[in-house]
Design a protein around this motif. Sequence first.
Motif, PDB file in Angstrom:
ATOM      1  N   ASP A  55      71.740  15.045  71.488  1.00  7.20           N
ATOM      2  CA  ASP A  55      70.685  14.045  71.686  1.00  7.20           C
ATOM      3  C   ASP A  55      71.028  13.094  72.828  1.00  7.20           C
ATOM      4  OD1 ASP A  55      69.259  15.168  69.625  1.00  7.20           O
ATOM      5  OD2 ASP A  55      69.927  13.708  68.122  1.00  7.20           O
ATOM      6  N   VAL A  56      72.266  12.621  72.856  1.00  8.59           N
ATOM      7  CA  VAL A  56      72.688  11.686  73.914  1.00  8.59           C
ATOM      8  C   VAL A  56      72.623  12.360  75.283  1.00  8.59           C
ATOM      9  CG1 VAL A  56      74.682  10.445  74.829  1.00  8.59           C
ATOM     10  CG2 VAL A  56      74.104  10.247  72.421  1.00  8.59           C
ATOM     11  N   GLY A  58      70.759  14.895  76.120  1.00  9.53           N
ATOM     12  CA  GLY A  58      69.350  15.109  76.439  1.00  9.53           C
ATOM     13  C   GLY A  58      68.693  13.856  76.984  1.00  9.53           C
ATOM     14  N   GLN A  59      68.980  12.718  76.374  1.00  6.84           N
ATOM     15  CA  GLN A  59      68.434  11.455  76.858  1.00  6.84           C
ATOM     16  C   GLN A  59      68.989  11.110  78.235  1.00  6.84           C
ATOM     17  OE1 GLN A  59      69.302   8.597  73.816  1.00  6.84           O
ATOM     18  NE2 GLN A  59      67.819   9.435  72.379  1.00  6.84           N
ATOM     19  N   LEU A  60      70.272  11.379  78.433  1.00  2.46           N
ATOM     20  CA  LEU A  60      70.891  11.117  79.727  1.00  2.46           C
ATOM     21  C   LEU A  60      70.260  11.989  80.808  1.00  2.46           C
ATOM     22  CD1 LEU A  60      73.517   9.351  80.389  1.00  2.46           C
ATOM     23  CD2 LEU A  60      74.565  11.561  80.803  1.00  2.46           C
ATOM     24  N   SER A  62      67.267  13.380  80.785  1.00  2.00           N
ATOM     25  CA  SER A  62      65.881  12.966  81.076  1.00  2.00           C
ATOM     26  C   SER A  62      65.856  11.673  81.875  1.00  2.00           C
ATOM     27  CB  SER A  62      65.084  12.827  79.772  1.00  2.00           C
ATOM     28  OG  SER A  62      65.587  11.751  79.001  1.00  2.00           O
ATOM     29  N   GLY A  63      66.802  10.766  81.615  1.00  2.00           N
ATOM     30  CA  GLY A  63      66.882   9.528  82.390  1.00  2.00           C
ATOM     31  C   GLY A  63      67.220   9.804  83.849  1.00  2.00           C
TER      32      GLY A  63
END
Length: 69
Positions: A55-56, A58-60, A62-63
Amino acid sequence: MVTMNVAVLLAVIVVLRLRRRTQSRTRNDEKLTVVIVLALGVLIAPTPLGQGILDVLGQLASGVTQASR
């Protein structure tokens, strides 16, 4: 529980192997390290820790993708 114990053992082995000097590693030694890291990833992936890491990351990702637009 057994999966996490094996994962912890592999993590310790990876840390010890990566602490060695780069010049003293052979090609076979590097291949063995890659295999151990892949096995560690396979063991960690289905655990809650592995899902949290996914999850982390993936968020990184996308950011970074949104920042580059």
